[in-house]
Design an enzyme around this catalytic site. Structure first.
Site: not given
Ligand SMILES: *Cc1c(COP(=O)(O)O)cnc(C)c1O
Length: 378
Positions: A45, A143, A266, A314
């Site tokens: 992701k 969640r 800055y 930036m």
């Molecule tokens: C993002 C995610 C993972 C992977 O987690 P890592 O800590 O990056 O290994 C696995 N399961 C779910 C449900 C996630 O949201």
């Protein structure tokens, strides 16, 4: 060294982000080895945590990975174009309006509540076949996933789940990176209890990266690491057993002498006490180099460490290179801001955050270079 991609997202003059696909594959293989007979999937992701899913996901597939997790349907559709035969699961769930695209692209929704259970069942009826899905059971994260109440209803009426082809029951650890936390074992036990209440036993998946290191009990049938594949540390306060994957080489724009008593950037937060040589480099907070690393980050040339001084702005930041070999620091040259010396995890510690945020913040102005073999070049 094998350069597998043309410069993307930046010109020859830009700072460079090097992604080591060999290290990604190696990390995958070492996790798969640790898992033994359990399958190792990959969480890709957020554009493979900022590293570039279009290059990283095929590398993982080459290493043997067949199951991929993304957050959104859009990410899944993009990934499907790259990986025609992989299993692609959508963690955010089965949202209204996605009933068509999910089967069209052969995606696996991760079902998060009873409403989504009904939706996937209706989709199966409409399709005239058992569509693949995963069942997310909440065991303490609060969640996503079916709540204990919803699981009670499933236990009372097992037919609620008939229709889809349930590939896995999944749950997610809240504190996997804290091995001493008793909540890990509690979640593992709750997950087993809830699965036992299902009419048919489902194959199971619990572990993220950190979960894999909690031990065999947590491996179950499928693990879903993300961060560790990209070189992330799995346990707080311990060095990472994974290979670093990203290397950020900042382009030096200018090297100037700053006289004692003058200040830099800055707010003039860094006052030079002795005449200094300062390199101004082309990486700033708009490139994901967090502003809170002002006065805290470190840069490297070879094995030599130099401090990031003054405020990160930036598009630029300043590095005190007074002690560098002058022939190694020149406009157009490079200085390393992330890599094997100063890792994503080190930057996270100095920034007061986690490496996940450092990675996913990586900007889009870099020239991205994907390498397949270890590079001797600096
Ligand atoms: C993002 C995610 C993972 C992977 O987690 P890592 O800590 O990056 O290994 C696995 N399961 C779910 C449900 C996630 O949201």
């Amino acid at each position: 060294m094998l350069d597998t991609s043309p410069a993307a997202g930046g010109s020859d003059a830009a700072s460079e982000l090097v992604v080591d696909l060999r290290a990604v594959k190696q990390n995958y293989l070492s996790l798969q080895q640790r898992l033994g007979k359990s399958e190792c999937a990959a969480a890709v992701k957020a554009d493979a945590y900022g590293t570039g899913a279009d290059k990283v996901a095929p590398a993982l597939f080459e290493a043997g990975c067949r199951t991929f997790f993304v957050a959104t349907v859009d990410e899944a559709i993009a990934l499907r174009k790259i990986l025609p035969s992989a299993r692609i699961a959508v963690l955010n769930g089965l949202l209204p309006g996605t009933e068509q695209v999910i089967p069209e692209h052969d995606l696996i929704p991760v079902i998060n509540d009873l409403e989504q259970v009904s939706r996937i069942r209706e989709m199966c009826v409409a399709a005239g076949r058992a569509l693949p899905a995963m069942l997310h059971i909440d065991t303490g994260m609060n969640r996503l996933g079916l709540s204990p109440d919803e699981m009670d209803r499933v236990a009372e009426d097992p037919d609620l789940l008939t229709g889809p082809d349930w590939l896995y029951a999944i749950s997610h650890l809240a504190s996997g990176d804290d091995p001493g936390n008793p909540e890990n074992a509690a979640q593992l036990a709750r997950f087993a209890d809830q699965r036992r209440r299902l009419k048919r036993p489902l194959r199971a998946s619990l572990a993220n990266s950190a979960g894999i290191f909690l031990g065999l009990d947590y491996h179950l049938d499928l693990a879903r690491p993300g961060f560790a594949l990209y070189g992330g540390r799995v346990e707080d306060g311990k060095p990472s057993p994974m290979e670093p994957v990203v290397r950020l080489r900042a382009r030096i724009l200018q090297v100037r002498t700053v006289l004692a008593g003058d200040s830099i950037g800055y707010g003039g937060t860094y006052k030079v006490t002795k005449d200094a040589r300062i390199a101004t480099v082309a990486v700033g907070y708009a490139d994901g180099y967090l502003r809170c690393l002002s006065g805290k980050g470190a840069a490297y040339i070879g094995d030599q460490r130099f401090p990031v001084v003054g405020r990160v702005s930036m598009d630029m930041l300043a590095v005190d290179v007074s002690h560098a070999d002058p022939t190694e620091v020149y406009p157009g040259g490079y200085i390393e801001l992330l890599g094997a010396h100063y890792t994503v995890n080190d930057a996270a510690d100095d920034a007061g955050t986690i490496g996940y945020e450092i990675l996913t913040a990586l900007g889009h102005r870099y020239t991205r270079r994907y390498i397949e073999a270890a590079s001797g070049e600096s």
